[in-house]
Structure formats: structure tokens, C-alpha cells
Design an enzyme around this catalytic site. Sequence first.
Site, mmCIF file in Angstrom:
data_model
loop_
_atom_site.group_PDB
_atom_site.id
_atom_site.type_symbol
_atom_site.label_atom_id
_atom_site.label_comp_id
_atom_site.label_asym_id
_atom_site.label_seq_id
_atom_site.Cartn_x
_atom_site.Cartn_y
_atom_site.Cartn_z
ATOM 1 N N ALA A 48 0.836 -1.194 0.000
ATOM 2 C CA ALA A 48 0.000 0.000 0.000
ATOM 3 C C ALA A 48 0.878 1.253 0.000
ATOM 4 C CB ALA A 48 -0.893 0.004 1.240
ATOM 5 N N GLY A 87 0.748 -5.089 1.026
ATOM 6 C CA GLY A 87 -0.291 -5.172 0.005
ATOM 7 C C GLY A 87 0.216 -5.800 -1.290
ATOM 8 N N GLU A 90 -0.133 -9.377 -0.626
ATOM 9 C CA GLU A 90 -1.579 -9.644 -0.562
ATOM 10 C C GLU A 90 -2.183 -9.695 -1.970
ATOM 11 O OE1 GLU A 90 -2.123 -6.407 2.381
ATOM 12 O OE2 GLU A 90 -3.346 -7.884 3.446
ATOM 13 N N GLU A 110 3.661 -5.118 7.689
ATOM 14 C CA GLU A 110 2.759 -4.083 8.216
ATOM 15 C C GLU A 110 2.899 -3.868 9.708
ATOM 16 O OE1 GLU A 110 1.914 -6.318 5.975
ATOM 17 O OE2 GLU A 110 0.528 -5.484 4.498
HETATM 18 N N1 CAA Z 1 4.462 3.582 0.327
HETATM 19 C C1 CAA Z 1 4.927 4.792 -0.024
HETATM 20 N N2 CAA Z 1 6.226 5.059 -0.238
HETATM 21 C C2 CAA Z 1 7.105 4.050 -0.106
HETATM 22 C C3 CAA Z 1 6.694 2.751 0.282
HETATM 23 C C4 CAA Z 1 5.300 2.525 0.486
HETATM 24 N N3 CAA Z 1 4.815 1.332 0.819
HETATM 25 N N4 CAA Z 1 7.784 1.964 0.355
HETATM 26 C C5 CAA Z 1 8.824 2.722 0.025
HETATM 27 N N5 CAA Z 1 8.436 3.985 -0.252
HETATM 28 C C6 CAA Z 1 9.272 5.101 -0.690
HETATM 29 C C7 CAA Z 1 10.359 5.442 0.300
HETATM 30 O O1 CAA Z 1 9.888 6.358 1.270
HETATM 31 C C8 CAA Z 1 11.425 6.040 -0.579
HETATM 32 O O2 CAA Z 1 11.048 7.357 -0.855
HETATM 33 P P1 CAA Z 1 12.167 8.491 -1.066
HETATM 34 O O3 CAA Z 1 13.018 8.010 -2.197
HETATM 35 O O4 CAA Z 1 11.365 9.689 -1.363
HETATM 36 O O5 CAA Z 1 12.920 8.553 0.247
HETATM 37 C C9 CAA Z 1 11.295 5.244 -1.879
HETATM 38 O O6 CAA Z 1 9.979 4.684 -1.850
HETATM 39 C C10 CAA Z 1 12.296 4.121 -2.004
HETATM 40 O O7 CAA Z 1 12.247 3.334 -0.822
HETATM 41 P P2 CAA Z 1 13.564 2.860 -0.051
HETATM 42 O O8 CAA Z 1 14.554 3.962 -0.007
HETATM 43 O O9 CAA Z 1 13.117 2.263 1.215
HETATM 44 O O10 CAA Z 1 14.096 1.740 -1.066
HETATM 45 P P3 CAA Z 1 14.854 0.385 -0.740
HETATM 46 O O11 CAA Z 1 15.160 -0.235 -2.038
HETATM 47 O O12 CAA Z 1 15.932 0.632 0.244
HETATM 48 O O13 CAA Z 1 13.784 -0.545 0.023
HETATM 49 C C11 CAA Z 1 11.671 -1.624 0.375
HETATM 50 C C12 CAA Z 1 12.669 -1.022 -0.648
HETATM 51 C C13 CAA Z 1 12.298 -2.848 1.037
HETATM 52 C C14 CAA Z 1 10.450 -2.015 -0.398
HETATM 53 C C15 CAA Z 1 11.349 -0.575 1.452
HETATM 54 O O14 CAA Z 1 11.005 0.639 0.820
HETATM 55 C C16 CAA Z 1 10.194 -0.935 2.354
HETATM 56 O O15 CAA Z 1 10.393 -1.693 3.285
HETATM 57 N N6 CAA Z 1 9.009 -0.353 2.099
HETATM 58 C C17 CAA Z 1 7.855 -0.506 2.950
HETATM 59 C C18 CAA Z 1 7.239 -1.866 2.809
HETATM 60 C C19 CAA Z 1 6.016 -1.946 3.670
HETATM 61 O O16 CAA Z 1 6.042 -1.709 4.846
HETATM 62 N N7 CAA Z 1 4.907 -2.327 3.038
HETATM 63 C C20 CAA Z 1 3.660 -2.456 3.701
HETATM 64 C C21 CAA Z 1 2.839 -1.263 3.377
HETATM 65 S S1 CAA Z 1 1.367 -1.252 4.321
HETATM 66 C C22 CAA Z 1 0.293 -2.244 3.511
HETATM 67 O O17 CAA Z 1 0.587 -2.777 2.501
HETATM 68 C C23 CAA Z 1 -1.022 -2.303 4.233
HETATM 69 C C24 CAA Z 1 -2.032 -3.173 3.677
HETATM 70 O O18 CAA Z 1 -2.090 -4.336 3.957
HETATM 71 C C25 CAA Z 1 -3.105 -2.596 2.871
#
Ligand code: CAA
Length: 674
Positions: A48, A87, A90, A110
Site C-alpha cells: 500500500a 499489500g 496480498e 505491516e
Molecule cells: N508507500 C509509499 N512510499 C514508499 C513505500 C510505500 N509502501 N515503500 C517505500 N516507499 C518510498 C520510500 O519512502 C522512498 O522514498 P524516497 O526516495 O522519497 O525517500 C522510496 O519509496 C524508495 O524506498 P527505499 O529507499 O526504502 O528503497 P529500498 O530499495 O531501500 O527498500 C523496500 C525497498 C524494502 C520495499 C522498502 O522501501 C520498504 O520496506 N518499504 C515498505 C514496505 C512496507 O512496509 N509495506 C507495507 C505497506 S502497508 C500495507 O501494505 C497495508 C495493507 O495491507 C493494505
Amino acid sequence: MTLQSGPVNALGSGLRQGILAAVEAAEADPAVKAIVLIGGGRMFSAGADITEFGKPQSGISLPDLLNRIEASTKPVVAAIHGNALGGGLETALACHYRVAVPSAKVGLPEVKLGILPGAGGTQRLPRVVGPRKALEVIVGGSPIGAKAAAGMGLIDELAPEDGLRAHAVAFAERVVAEGRPLTKIRDRDDKIAEGRDDPSLFAAFREENARKTRGFEAPEACIACVEAACRLPFDEGIAFERAQFQALVSGTQSAAQRYVFFAERQAAKIPDVPDDTPARPIAKVGVIGAGTMGGGISMNFLNAGIPVTIVETRREALDRGLKTIRTNYENTAKKGRLKPEDVETRMGLLSDTLELDALADCDLIIEAVFEDMGIKKEIFSKLDAIAKPGAILASNTSYLDIDAIAAMTSRPADVIGMHFFSPANVMRLLEVVRGEKTAKDVIATAMQIGRKVGKIPVLVGVCHGFVGNRMLAERQREANRLILEGVTPWDVDRVIYEFGLPMGPFTMSDLAGLDIGWSRETNKSESVRDLLCEQDRRGQKTGAGFYDYDARRKATPSPVTEEIIAKVAARQGVKRKDATDQEILERCLYPMVNEGAKILEEGKAIRASDIDIVWINGYGWPVYRGGPMFWADTIGLPKVLERLRAYQAEYGDAFKPSALLERLAAEGKGFKDL
Ligand code: CAA
């Protein structure tokens, strides 16, 4: 269908609408027999779009979209590379089949954002991997590799690393040719039978994880959802998950944890040192001092495959330091977290010497000796003569003036602070201290190498104790005043522990050793600490400090300590009084917030969120409270200000509110608005 949205294919409203339209078009097109859903760019999807949380939803929701995909009349195959997280996973679970390259990672992180997989993840995953594994994945939050996922049945087939698209298309064609059914995870219930037949597995899981999940709301909600998956029909389970998700996403803990996610990424950004600032190559590191800090610091680099030369003045100290490093590695190997051969590989990267001259070919030299300005100055003036041109000269000092140290060299632009936190091979914080003359590429290099060895570097300015220890000193002072007034050390520790920190100030002092910076020669027999040390109560290592310790280092409150405190209080004429838990908390933590505000005023930290990152990663401030500055915002700065003023009236200017705090409170703003 290729997902294409930003760096991580976050499932924001635009992408959701796009997927919906594409699925509908594909279904309507008789030429289409099956759909392969693949990520464009670096990954399948990071889930998400976190930035959308807390805002009104636009377009189709993710759960509805996933139901739509699952209901497709044509098979949908998810083709996963990079990450499929939250997501993202998912979405893959709503598809009928999943293929992935071996290097892909899948997970439901999450919980780390204070929420739960709210798009069916808690209901679908247990139906594929069983409740036990689902609990580990959902409550643990750490991603797993595709091979392990395939072993659990979560991935149907592994694809060659460089041929995912072709492999997935061939897989889809096979599904169509063989007339395979549209398997929907929602219809399966073989794997969840275990949770229905033996609900005690949930209680056991709760107990096993109680320590790790202490204080957090999301893990319990995750467990309840997996329990519901085993107990309820799919649609009711989904409704339960939805309700739990809504409660979490609108709560303070999730707001704090999402804030921390972005704060950590912000900390890497330095306004006047752009991302493309060239860093100096670091192929070899020198560490001066083989004590606890020097040893721990060296391990970070060895772990990352960077050779280290460690220097000591005496052979015995050097041997002791090397032995500690080896023992640490061997213990990790015994626990199965390091391959036995890696112990030797890492030790093989370490050379030792009694000669400072041996550091002549190092690209980065980190001094980690006793906190004595005289000694540090001497070392840096020697280094100036020894180090090769362009080498970075760093000090691990935890509070001394980097500029004064830099002034001992002819190259102050190459001097910087790299303050690691004990145990240095474990704690993730690295305070990078920018001196007045530190060059930008030196800052960029320190930040970059810090990240490379697994740290979270935060840039701070020169001041006594920098960010972390400067604020800690405030708490320490108040904790010491409280015990003289008659609050027991155990009560202070309990309040801080219950707030969510790993330990209170007195447990922490006992762990660190009360004799740091204390000696019999200079002893003044004035403070509680002086008297404890005189009796050889020097902390855990001597079996007694503020607390008494048994052979297994279990602490019990000590009557001896209480007597000593009473004596010192009487001698100093401190008025004894009671304090509520709330007062203990406020008096220990509000001065820290106030000091944080002064640090911002003085420009010693770039932003309030950097201070929060320092406290979370260096001192174990509970993530679900978002760091001291975020926490103060949640209380409301006018309230914090009002309490500081009240304590100032009673205890003096240690509580005097900073100008910044006064201004923000008056303007109805928080640190988040800076
Ligand atoms: N939403 C919005 N922005 C996101 C994002 C997300 N889920 N994940 C990463 N970004 C953004 C970061 O903030 C970053 O932005 P900036 O360049 O502006 O700083 C950019 O994307 C790149 O991210 P990283 O610097 O973290 O890149 P990375 O290659 O080092 O890592 C990653 C990649 C492992 C995917 C890491 O970004 C990460 O762990 N992301 C979050 C994953 C997460 O927690 N997902 C669950 C979301 S909640 C959900 O999905 C709820 C549901 O069930 C509905």
C-alpha cells in the site's frame, strides 16, 4: 500486466485504478486467456502507499480490488521479482498462482508500521501456509526468500533469475492448456484446520513473543486476525480484519511507526551535502583501541568484508580485545547465526599491531580510546604525521569537542566524529559529528560507510554529548534528584520501563558500570555513586550497584543502596517528598524534550525527526511512541510547556523552557511543523 508506479510500485489510488481497468479489459477481451501480473522496475510491489494512510480514500480500495482479481474468470498469475511486501504480497495472494525468481523476497511487514495486513493477508496467508507459519510471517514482519516461500507452498514455482516474464507466461499458458481450475485461496481450509483443532497454539505464540511485542498494539491484533481466520468463514474473517485494521491505522502507535519509517529515510538527507556528493573509497579501516568500543566497532567492518587493523598500546590489552572479538563470533556461530567458516573469514580480515605507524595505508581511522582530551589530542597529532593524504580521521568520542581534536592536525577538513553506541556491533545508531571544518565529501563518506556496515547514521553538530548523551544527561540529573527526594531507584526504573524503554536509568548505570570516570584517588564521597563505588558496588560486573545481583545477574532492590541514598539526602538537606508515577515520568522525560528543542535551536540536529531516530536506535526509545520529539507533539506542546514551567517554579532553571518550545506552543504548532 505490468505494474509501473514510482520506485517501489506502491499501490496508490492511480495504480489500483489502473489494475482494475486492465483486469476488466482483459476479461472482456476474448483473445486473452490468462493474465500475468508482473512488476516493472526494481520489484513487484512494496505494498500500500503509506503516504495515503489517514487521508480520504480515492477510487477502489485495495481489499475490493483484490476481491475483484480473485473473482476474475481468467487465471491470474503473479510473477514476482525484487520485493512483494504488504499489500504487494496480498495482491499476489489474491491471484490464482504465484511464480517468483529465487532472489525475490516476500513478506507482510505491516506490523512494523503499527498496522496489520489489511487487504486479506491475515485471512489468506494462514490458508496457504497454516496458522503457525502465518503468525511468524505476520507478527515477525520480516521478509522471507522466495525459496523458503516456495517450501511453504506460498510460491507455486521458481523461475530462472533472468527469465521471469517468459517463465510466468509459459506457466499461464500451461494452466490454460491443462484446463487447471481457478484455485482461490479463500476456498481452502485444509491448512487452517490445525488452528481450529488446537487453539492453544495461539496462547503459546503469545507467550513466546511477549518480550518482543511488549507495549505494541499491532502484534496482538495480528494474532487475533489469524485466530479469526481459523475460526470464521472467509468473509467474516475479512470483516474482522478490516475492523482491526481501521482501529490500528487511526491510532497513535501506527502514526508514530509510519513517522519513524519516513524519519529514518529523511535522516540520510543532508541539505548542503547532496546525494551525489562523491564519497572517498574506504578499502581499509584502522581502529585505535581494542577495548569494548574498539572491538565492537571493528566487528562492524569485518562483518561487511572490510579489512581492519586494530592498534593498542599494550600486548595484553590487544590480546584481550582480539579474544573478545573471536568469542563474540564463536558465540554467534554456536547460536547458528553465523557459519563456522565465516568466523575464520572475518578474523582473517583483522590484523593487530602495537604500532600506530601501521595505520599509514588506512582510508578511515577511528580512534576509540579512553575519554580523555589530552590522550585524544596526542593521538590525532600523531595521526596527522602517519595517515596517508585523504584518509578520514574519526573519533568515537561520545561527548568531547571534535573541533578541538581536529585543531591538532594540519587537515581539520578530514576530521569527523563517528560515535557508535554500545554494544557497537549491535546498536544501529551512528552519530556522525560534523566539525566546523569537516569537508562535505568526508561527511558523505561517513554516512555512506555507516549505512554499508548496517548502521543508521544521523548527522549531528559539535556540542557536549552531541544529541543522544546531551539529552540523556537531563534524564540522569532528574533521576538522581528524584531518588534523593525519596523515590526509590526501583520506582524510577519501573516507570521508565513501563513507558516502553528497555531499562530505567539505574539499571542502565549498573549495566554500564558505576565507576566509569570514577577513581578512588579523585573520589569525593559526595554522591550516591561515590559511596556505592567506595563499597565496591560498581554495577553488574561486581555483583552489586544500585541493585544486588545474583549469579545469574538477576537484580533485586538493595537496602544498602536505600541507606546510602538516605545518608546523602540528609547530608545535602534534601526535602523528602512523594512523587506520583506521572511526575516521575514528566520530570525524567520533559527536560529531554526541552533539551532536544535547544539542540534544534542551536542547529546541532538538522530536524526534530533526526533526534527521534537517535533515541530510537541508540537508546531503545519505544518505536510506537515515535521518539521524544514526536511524543511531545502527541501530548501537545502547550501541556509540556505548562508542566516545565511548574517544575521550574519548584526546582529551578534546569526546567526553564527553551525559546523554541515557547514559540511553537504559542503558535499552536509542534516539532513536526518545523
Ligand atoms: N508507500 C509509499 N512510499 C514508499 C513505500 C510505500 N509502501 N515503500 C517505500 N516507499 C518510498 C520510500 O519512502 C522512498 O522514498 P524516497 O526516495 O522519497 O525517500 C522510496 O519509496 C524508495 O524506498 P527505499 O529507499 O526504502 O528503497 P529500498 O530499495 O531501500 O527498500 C523496500 C525497498 C524494502 C520495499 C522498502 O522501501 C520498504 O520496506 N518499504 C515498505 C514496505 C512496507 O512496509 N509495506 C507495507 C505497506 S502497508 C500495507 O501494505 C497495508 C495493507 O495491507 C493494505
